[in-house]
Enzyme design. Sequence first.
Site, PDB file in Angstrom:
ATOM      1  N   GLU A   1     -26.822  12.874 -12.564  1.00  0.00           N
ATOM      2  CA  GLU A   1     -27.293  11.481 -12.568  1.00  0.00           C
ATOM      3  C   GLU A   1     -28.809  11.482 -12.575  1.00  0.00           C
ATOM      4  OE1 GLU A   1     -26.059   9.708  -8.827  1.00  0.00           O
ATOM      5  OE2 GLU A   1     -27.311  11.054  -7.663  1.00  0.00           O
TER       6      GLU A   1
ATOM      7  N   ASP B   1       0.866  -1.185   0.000  1.00  0.00           N
ATOM      8  CA  ASP B   1       0.000   0.000   0.000  1.00  0.00           C
ATOM      9  C   ASP B   1       0.902   1.234   0.000  1.00  0.00           C
ATOM     10  OD1 ASP B   1      -3.255   0.255   1.030  1.00  0.00           O
ATOM     11  OD2 ASP B   1      -2.042   2.076   0.846  1.00  0.00           O
ATOM     12  N   ASN B   2       0.474   2.265  -0.700  1.00  0.00           N
ATOM     13  CA  ASN B   2       1.274   3.509  -0.700  1.00  0.00           C
ATOM     14  C   ASN B   2       0.674   4.562   0.238  1.00  0.00           C
ATOM     15  OD1 ASN B   2      -0.974   4.363  -2.049  1.00  0.00           O
ATOM     16  ND2 ASN B   2       0.101   5.133  -3.862  1.00  0.00           N
TER      17      ASN B   2
ATOM     18  N   THR C   1     -28.989  13.496   4.685  1.00  0.00           N
ATOM     19  CA  THR C   1     -29.128  14.344   3.499  1.00  0.00           C
ATOM     20  C   THR C   1     -29.062  13.544   2.190  1.00  0.00           C
ATOM     21  OG1 THR C   1     -26.752  14.766   3.657  1.00  0.00           O
ATOM     22  CG2 THR C   1     -28.213  16.431   4.602  1.00  0.00           C
TER      23      THR C   1
ATOM     24  N   THR D   1     -16.571  -2.049 -10.172  1.00  0.00           N
ATOM     25  CA  THR D   1     -17.753  -1.539  -9.470  1.00  0.00           C
ATOM     26  C   THR D   1     -19.008  -1.686 -10.341  1.00  0.00           C
ATOM     27  OG1 THR D   1     -18.836   0.606  -9.070  1.00  0.00           O
ATOM     28  CG2 THR D   1     -16.695   0.699 -10.063  1.00  0.00           C
TER      29      THR D   1
ATOM     30  N   SER E   1     -18.647   8.827 -13.836  1.00  0.00           N
ATOM     31  CA  SER E   1     -17.611   9.715 -13.269  1.00  0.00           C
ATOM     32  C   SER E   1     -16.274   9.280 -13.852  1.00  0.00           C
ATOM     33  CB  SER E   1     -17.551   9.597 -11.740  1.00  0.00           C
ATOM     34  OG  SER E   1     -16.912   8.384 -11.376  1.00  0.00           O
TER      35      SER E   1
ATOM     36  N   LYS F   1     -12.386   2.400 -14.037  1.00  0.00           N
ATOM     37  CA  LYS F   1     -12.677   0.977 -13.789  1.00  0.00           C
ATOM     38  C   LYS F   1     -13.069   0.268 -15.086  1.00  0.00           C
ATOM     39  CE  LYS F   1     -12.467   0.625  -9.237  1.00  0.00           C
ATOM     40  NZ  LYS F   1     -11.351  -0.092  -8.595  1.00  0.00           N
TER      41      LYS F   1
ATOM     42  N   TYR G   1     -13.751   8.433 -12.217  1.00  0.00           N
ATOM     43  CA  TYR G   1     -13.368   7.238 -11.436  1.00  0.00           C
ATOM     44  C   TYR G   1     -14.007   5.984 -12.043  1.00  0.00           C
ATOM     45  CZ  TYR G   1     -14.447   3.574  -8.088  1.00  0.00           C
ATOM     46  OH  TYR G   1     -14.660   2.349  -7.510  1.00  0.00           O
ATOM     47  N   HIS G   2     -15.332   6.045 -12.268  1.00  0.00           N
ATOM     48  CA  HIS G   2     -16.003   4.844 -12.780  1.00  0.00           C
ATOM     49  C   HIS G   2     -15.474   4.468 -14.173  1.00  0.00           C
ATOM     50  CE1 HIS G   2     -18.992   5.867  -9.572  1.00  0.00           C
ATOM     51  NE2 HIS G   2     -18.961   4.556  -9.436  1.00  0.00           N
TER      52      HIS G   2
ATOM     53  N   ALA H   1     -22.835   6.024   0.799  1.00  0.00           N
ATOM     54  CA  ALA H   1     -24.153   6.483   1.257  1.00  0.00           C
ATOM     55  C   ALA H   1     -24.542   6.035   2.678  1.00  0.00           C
ATOM     56  CB  ALA H   1     -25.213   6.057   0.258  1.00  0.00           C
TER      57      ALA H   1
HETATM   58  N1  LIG Z   1     -15.894   0.538  -0.682  1.00  0.00           N
HETATM   59  C1  LIG Z   1     -16.837   0.426  -1.620  1.00  0.00           C
HETATM   60  O1  LIG Z   1     -18.036   0.701  -1.384  1.00  0.00           O
HETATM   61  C2  LIG Z   1     -16.475  -0.064  -2.988  1.00  0.00           C
HETATM   62  C3  LIG Z   1     -17.507  -0.339  -3.902  1.00  0.00           C
HETATM   63  C4  LIG Z   1     -17.176  -0.800  -5.175  1.00  0.00           C
HETATM   64  C5  LIG Z   1     -15.856  -0.980  -5.517  1.00  0.00           C
HETATM   65  N2  LIG Z   1     -14.858  -0.702  -4.601  1.00  0.00           N
HETATM   66  C6  LIG Z   1     -13.465  -0.893  -5.020  1.00  0.00           C
HETATM   67  O2  LIG Z   1     -12.848  -1.759  -4.083  1.00  0.00           O
HETATM   68  C7  LIG Z   1     -11.478  -1.397  -3.900  1.00  0.00           C
HETATM   69  C8  LIG Z   1     -11.198  -1.181  -2.428  1.00  0.00           C
HETATM   70  O3  LIG Z   1     -12.080  -0.198  -1.928  1.00  0.00           O
HETATM   71  P1  LIG Z   1     -11.861   0.448  -0.499  1.00  0.00           P
HETATM   72  O4  LIG Z   1     -13.167   1.045  -0.112  1.00  0.00           O
HETATM   73  O5  LIG Z   1     -11.198  -0.529   0.396  1.00  0.00           O
HETATM   74  O6  LIG Z   1     -10.846   1.629  -0.875  1.00  0.00           O
HETATM   75  P2  LIG Z   1      -9.604   2.194  -0.024  1.00  0.00           P
HETATM   76  O7  LIG Z   1      -9.232   3.495  -0.633  1.00  0.00           O
HETATM   77  O8  LIG Z   1      -9.946   2.185   1.424  1.00  0.00           O
HETATM   78  O9  LIG Z   1      -8.468   1.115  -0.305  1.00  0.00           O
HETATM   79  C9  LIG Z   1      -7.604   1.177  -1.407  1.00  0.00           C
HETATM   80  C10 LIG Z   1      -6.170   1.142  -0.885  1.00  0.00           C
HETATM   81  O10 LIG Z   1      -5.290   1.140  -2.014  1.00  0.00           O
HETATM   82  C11 LIG Z   1      -4.208   2.008  -1.761  1.00  0.00           C
HETATM   83  N3  LIG Z   1      -3.689   2.468  -3.059  1.00  0.00           N
HETATM   84  C12 LIG Z   1      -4.280   3.280  -3.972  1.00  0.00           C
HETATM   85  N4  LIG Z   1      -3.477   3.472  -5.029  1.00  0.00           N
HETATM   86  C13 LIG Z   1      -2.346   2.758  -4.800  1.00  0.00           C
HETATM   87  C14 LIG Z   1      -1.130   2.571  -5.517  1.00  0.00           C
HETATM   88  N5  LIG Z   1      -0.921   3.186  -6.684  1.00  0.00           N
HETATM   89  N6  LIG Z   1      -0.181   1.771  -4.981  1.00  0.00           N
HETATM   90  C15 LIG Z   1      -0.372   1.157  -3.777  1.00  0.00           C
HETATM   91  N7  LIG Z   1      -1.497   1.314  -3.047  1.00  0.00           N
HETATM   92  C16 LIG Z   1      -2.477   2.102  -3.553  1.00  0.00           C
HETATM   93  C17 LIG Z   1      -4.790   3.125  -0.890  1.00  0.00           C
HETATM   94  O11 LIG Z   1      -3.807   3.771  -0.110  1.00  0.00           O
HETATM   95  C18 LIG Z   1      -5.824   2.373  -0.049  1.00  0.00           C
HETATM   96  O12 LIG Z   1      -5.291   1.978   1.187  1.00  0.00           O
HETATM   97  C19 LIG Z   1     -11.253  -0.147  -4.750  1.00  0.00           C
HETATM   98  O13 LIG Z   1     -10.663  -0.503  -5.963  1.00  0.00           O
HETATM   99  C20 LIG Z   1     -12.654   0.373  -4.989  1.00  0.00           C
HETATM  100  O14 LIG Z   1     -12.739   1.085  -6.205  1.00  0.00           O
HETATM  101  C21 LIG Z   1     -15.148  -0.263  -3.357  1.00  0.00           C
END
Ligand SMILES: NC(=O)c1ccc[n+]([C@@H]2O[C@H](COP(=O)([O-])OP(=O)(O)OC[C@H]3O[C@@H](n4cnc5c(N)ncnc54)[C@H](O)[C@@H]3O)[C@@H](O)[C@H]2O)c1
Length: 400
Positions: A334, A34-35, A259, A150, A186, A192, A188-189, A244
């Site tokens: 949306e 993790d970074n 909200t 997602t 978005s 993915k 972000y989406h 949410a």
């Molecule tokens: N939480 C949700 O509701 C949800 C829903 C759908 C999809 N997701 C997907 O699931 C995954 C995990 O979600 P989350 O809620 O745990 O997110 P999060 O941000 O808590 O966890 C992601 C982790 O990855 C690390 N990271 C990001 N870029 C990096 C890089 N370049 N190198 C090393 N580490 C890196 C971040 O520091 C973080 O700790 C994500 O890909 C997210 O898009 C989450």
Amino acid sequence: MNGKKVLIVGIDGYIGWSLAMHLATRGHSVAGIDNYSRRRNVAKVGSVSATPIREMDERIHVFNMAYPDARGAIAFKEGDLLDYSFARDYIKWFKPDTIVHLGEQPSAPFSMVDREHAVYTQHNNVIGNLNLLYAIKEVVPDCHLLKLGTMGEYGYDTELEIPEGFFEIEYKGKKATIPFPRMAGSWYHWSKVHDSNNIMFACRLWGLRSTDVMQGIVYGTRTKQMILDELLTRFDFDECFGTAINRFCAQAAIGHKLTPYGKGGQTRGYLALTDSIQCLTIATENPPEKGEYRVFNQLDTVYKINDLAKTVQQVAGKKGMDVEIEPVDNPRVEKEEHHYKVKAEKLRNLGFRPTRTLEEEVDIMLTDLMRFKKRILAKKEVIMPKPYWKQVSQPPILTR
Ligand SMILES: NC(=O)c1ccc[n+]([C@@H]2O[C@H](COP(=O)([O-])OP(=O)(O)OC[C@H]3O[C@@H](n4cnc5c(N)ncnc54)[C@H](O)[C@@H]3O)[C@@H](O)[C@H]2O)c1
């Protein structure tokens, strides 16, 4: 069950830390990178995790003390997936059977702030994922890539039932099975969606194996491994990183109005954190065939945003908390009322059974969050949304 070697990219995150502990207590050997960008990005929007979270080394130390049978089962190295030689060398050292890729920038609003945030999100996510594909090909070509996408990849603007990745069509008298259209909402989406296309291509090109998980929105404060506060996972409540139900529960905990955005008819798939971990464990323990690219829709139930707010209000009411609901202008571009039907059978066929009702989970969340009320109150100005989407541009009108 034979223990697997599982590398978690993004182990410090909300899902990553929860999954690491769960897999380690099931006899798997876990390593993570993790970074720490999530911690930094949440700080940049002026917020903090409601649950106080420890540094990774300290978390692992407490885990080892709390679970002596799994002592030493979790390893960690700080590093960035964008640094190709770091990622490749770590994979070469650990030789994982499965790589769970969670390491991306996961906030839609954060990606919509401005050009810099959009570029940062797509660069981090798309290039990080591409690095991982190349590292797998170079070092562990038999490894299973379990990638978190997602449900938002499909978008929320279709009258059709959303299948698990692929669907059959008939066009000008011919039949074909093709990927279901992606209509993300978005930057972000869309990152993915680009990841999904790249993974599908890598499986075809190099014979890699992958599960691309279209995950619903995850809620909850804990899993059963979190028996001490030092083992809790992060929990965000700000408008960018708080999802949410999590945001509504944080609002309820501090007596803030709930909200929902706009008309509140936005309909999405949801699942509890503990069930997300259950699904990812099932996928880890049931890998696809070599060369196979499979898509799982990972969710429990579909809810409208207004119904979620009402549920949080009702559960809070039973706990003696008086919470009002006050819709605010929708900061997003949306649909606020729409059809939504999703197929989600593959994980259930492999044994996934949701563990708790929404009401039960919300009850646990409110109990947890009341203990951290002061931390939420100290940052309560980060909860209300800003209209990032509308500062950019309106969506194009598609010619039909
Ligand atoms: N939480 C949700 O509701 C949800 C829903 C759908 C999809 N997701 C997907 O699931 C995954 C995990 O979600 P989350 O809620 O745990 O997110 P999060 O941000 O808590 O966890 C992601 C982790 O990855 C690390 N990271 C990001 N870029 C990096 C890089 N370049 N190198 C090393 N580490 C890196 C971040 O520091 C973080 O700790 C994500 O890909 C997210 O898009 C989450």
